[in-house]
Enzyme design. Structure first.
Site, PDB file in Angstrom:
ATOM      1  N   LYS A 158       0.824  -1.212   0.000  1.00 47.83           N
ATOM      2  CA  LYS A 158       0.000   0.000   0.000  1.00 47.83           C
ATOM      3  C   LYS A 158       0.859   1.263   0.000  1.00 47.83           C
ATOM      4  O   LYS A 158       0.680   2.172  -0.805  1.00 47.83           O
ATOM      5  CB  LYS A 158      -0.928  -0.018   1.229  1.00 47.83           C
ATOM      6  CG  LYS A 158      -1.702   1.246   1.447  1.00 47.83           C
ATOM      7  CD  LYS A 158      -2.695   1.495   0.346  1.00 47.83           C
ATOM      8  CE  LYS A 158      -3.203   2.915   0.394  1.00 47.83           C
ATOM      9  NZ  LYS A 158      -4.173   3.218  -0.622  1.00 47.83           N
ATOM     10  N   ALA A 203       2.059  16.944 -15.492  1.00 46.79           N
ATOM     11  CA  ALA A 203       2.805  17.949 -14.713  1.00 46.79           C
ATOM     12  C   ALA A 203       1.844  19.042 -14.268  1.00 46.79           C
ATOM     13  O   ALA A 203       0.811  19.272 -14.887  1.00 46.79           O
ATOM     14  CB  ALA A 203       3.915  18.531 -15.574  1.00 46.79           C
ATOM     15  N   GLY A 204       2.181  19.703 -13.184  1.00 45.61           N
ATOM     16  CA  GLY A 204       1.310  20.784 -12.711  1.00 45.61           C
ATOM     17  C   GLY A 204       1.649  21.181 -11.302  1.00 45.61           C
ATOM     18  O   GLY A 204       2.823  21.420 -10.977  1.00 45.61           O
ATOM     19  N   GLY A 239      -1.872  16.556  -3.713  1.00 44.67           N
ATOM     20  CA  GLY A 239      -2.371  16.908  -2.387  1.00 44.67           C
ATOM     21  C   GLY A 239      -3.249  15.757  -1.940  1.00 44.67           C
ATOM     22  O   GLY A 239      -3.031  14.611  -2.332  1.00 44.67           O
ATOM     23  N   CYS A 286      -3.840  11.300   0.983  1.00 41.65           N
ATOM     24  CA  CYS A 286      -3.065  10.062   0.862  1.00 41.65           C
ATOM     25  C   CYS A 286      -1.574  10.284   0.627  1.00 41.65           C
ATOM     26  O   CYS A 286      -0.758   9.952   1.488  1.00 41.65           O
ATOM     27  CB  CYS A 286      -3.664   9.201  -0.235  1.00 41.65           C
ATOM     28  SG  CYS A 286      -5.403   8.888   0.050  1.00 41.65           S
TER      29      CYS A 286
END
Ligand code: UGA
Length: 459
Positions: free
Chosen positions: A225, A273-274, A278, A281
């Protein structure tokens, strides 16, 4: 199968609704009264595409209760899906998981076998800790008890949770007992064999293949995980690092991502891309993994770098606005998007919040919009009394927001932002500057519409 699910957050509620749809007998336990009130009225406490309709369909079959003792004794399988919030040092706090395990063990009947499944994202070794908690309670009760503990990490994405639950890439089970593995195989049989009739909102994708059930030991399941989330976060940070260099040397990162993604070993996904990641997780899980590593005295420079690159994206975009306008002081900036990604009202660790804080700190006036996350953003920003409300306005209409602004900054790539009438918006702004933090617009079209356009990793 009779199932009790402890926790009705994103994971718990999605799982409850999907398992009920698959004809399992589901009871969901949550101590949060406000959530329970909504659930008793048949309303979903979370915003997730399709969940309300599916809840409407199965609501009468699910029992929602604050009390584990009402439903656990009769259950064959109990799923723990409670939160593991970060501690001050970034490590995941497993207190709620252990507490839930203890409460389950308190009410298990001595003559029955139970499978206790940890679905929450937990540090490696938690499964073993849960075994100990259960054994401690049994010995305090003076009973032998018969509980098999398994780990079954969840891979759902917010905004795509139901799609992911009905059509997963894989199901991972970590257990030391064959009985637990058999029970989980029976639980997921309709998904593993795709024998259910798909809900109308979630048709089975024509290219979908039956998912494998991967069985392994509990520690490895827990690590899978964290490693999966960390790998995806690395992939995004990698393309963001390349984006920065593209800007220096005059290349276009969207073209680079397309070109490298065509290599099947790399793949197209998660190379957008950017403004980076957030949500509840990646920020939390990468920090928790570093916490696990630190406890072993082990260094993870790649994971650390992924975090550094990620949070730097937020600073870099503010720099772009500042450089373009000359100063941020006194400038009105329209922020498009508050949620950490589209199709959710979740603003946890959302880039928009840090960006707004910085813009306000530098003296800007911020007009912020989001299709559904305004209430949550307002609450978080107001919570710590950290913002100057005179200079922050939440505006529900993009037209109104853009009027007389010095720059528009796109933070979340909501579908509705793709369809904006750029020409009209450019005309009503004070200076038509468009900073596209998610590269959703074609630079040519934005420029043709009258904008001074700046993306991420595009010259
Ligand atoms: C993530 C994982 O994708 C799930 O598999 C996992 O189950 C979940 O975390 C969890 O641990 O609960 P989620 O946080 O809901 O899911 O969202 P993602 O779709 O993975 O996106 C995370 C962030 O990455 C968003 O802020 C998104 O804007 C950003 N992102 C994603 C990019 O910046 N570029 C991309 O190419 C893809």
């Amino acid at each position: 199968m009779k199932i009790a699910i402890i926790g009705t957050g994103y994971v718990g509620l999605t799982t409850a609704v999907v398992l009920a749809y698959l004809n399992h007998d589901v009871a969901a336990v949550d101590k949060d009264e406000s959530k329970l009130t909504l659930l008793h009225e048949g309303k979903s406490p979370i915003h997730e595409p399709g969940i309300q309709n599916l809840l409407d369909e199965v609501w009468h079959t699910i029992r929602f209760t604050p009390s584990a003792s009402e439903v656990v004794p009769e259950a064959e399988l109990i799923l723990i899906a409670v939160g593991t919030p970060p501690k001050q040092n970034g490590e995941a706090d497993t207190r709620h998981v252990e507490q839930a395990a203890g409460e389950v063990a308190e009410v298990c009947l001595p003559d029955r076998h139970y499978t206790l499944v940890v679905k929450s994202t937990v540090p490696i070794g938690t499964n073993q800790r849960v075994v100990e908690v259960v054994e401690d309670v049994f010995s305090a009760r003076g009973i032998r008890g018969n509980v098999s503990v398994a780990s079954n990490p969840e891979f759902l994405q917010e905004g795509l949770a139901l799609q992911g639950a009905f059509y997963p890439d894989r199901i991972v089970v970590g257990a030391n007992s064959d009985a637990a593995i058999d029970t989980l195989r029976r639980l997921y049989q309709p998904i593993l064999e795709q024998t259910f009739d798909p809900p109308s909102e979630f048709p089975r994708p024509s290219t979908y293949h039956l998912p494998p059930l991967m069985t392994t030991d509990p520690n490895s399941a827990e690590m899978i995980k964290y490693a999966a989330n960390t790998f995806l976060s690395l992939k995004i940070s990698f393309i963001n690092e390349i984006a920065g260099l593209c800007e220096e040397v005059g290349a276009d990162v969207t073209e680079v991502a397309r070109g490298i993604g065509l290599d099947a070993r790399i793949g197209q996904q998660f190379l957008r891309a950017g403004l980076g990641w957030g949500g509840s997780c990646y920020p939390k899980d990468t920090a928790a993994l570093l916490g696990v590593a630190a406890q072993s005295g082990y260094e993870m420079p790649i994971t650390e770098a992924a975090r550094t690159v990620n949070f730097r994206q937020r600073e870099r975009i503010v720099e772009k606005v500042r450089d373009t306008l000359g100063t941020l002081k006194g400038k009105t900036i329209g922020v498009l998007g508050l949620a950490f990604k589209p199709n959710t009202d979740d603003v946890r660790e959302a880039p928009a919040l840090d960006i707004i804080r910085e813009l306000l700190a530098e003296g800007s006036i911020v007009h912020a919009h989001d299709p559904i996350a305004i209430a949550n953003a307002r609450q978080v920003l107001n919570e710590n009394d950290e913002i100057d409300n005179n200079r922050l306005r939440f505006i529900e209409d993009v037209d109104e927001l853009s009027y007389d602004t010095d720059a528009l900054l796109l933070v979340t790539e909501w579908e509705s932002y793709h369809k904006l009438e750029l020409r009209r918006i450019a005309k009503q702004m004070k200076t038509p500057v468009l900073i596209d933090g998610r590269n959703i617009y074609s630079p040519e079209e934005a420029r043709a519409a009258g904008f001074h356009y700046i993306g991420v990793g595009r010259t």
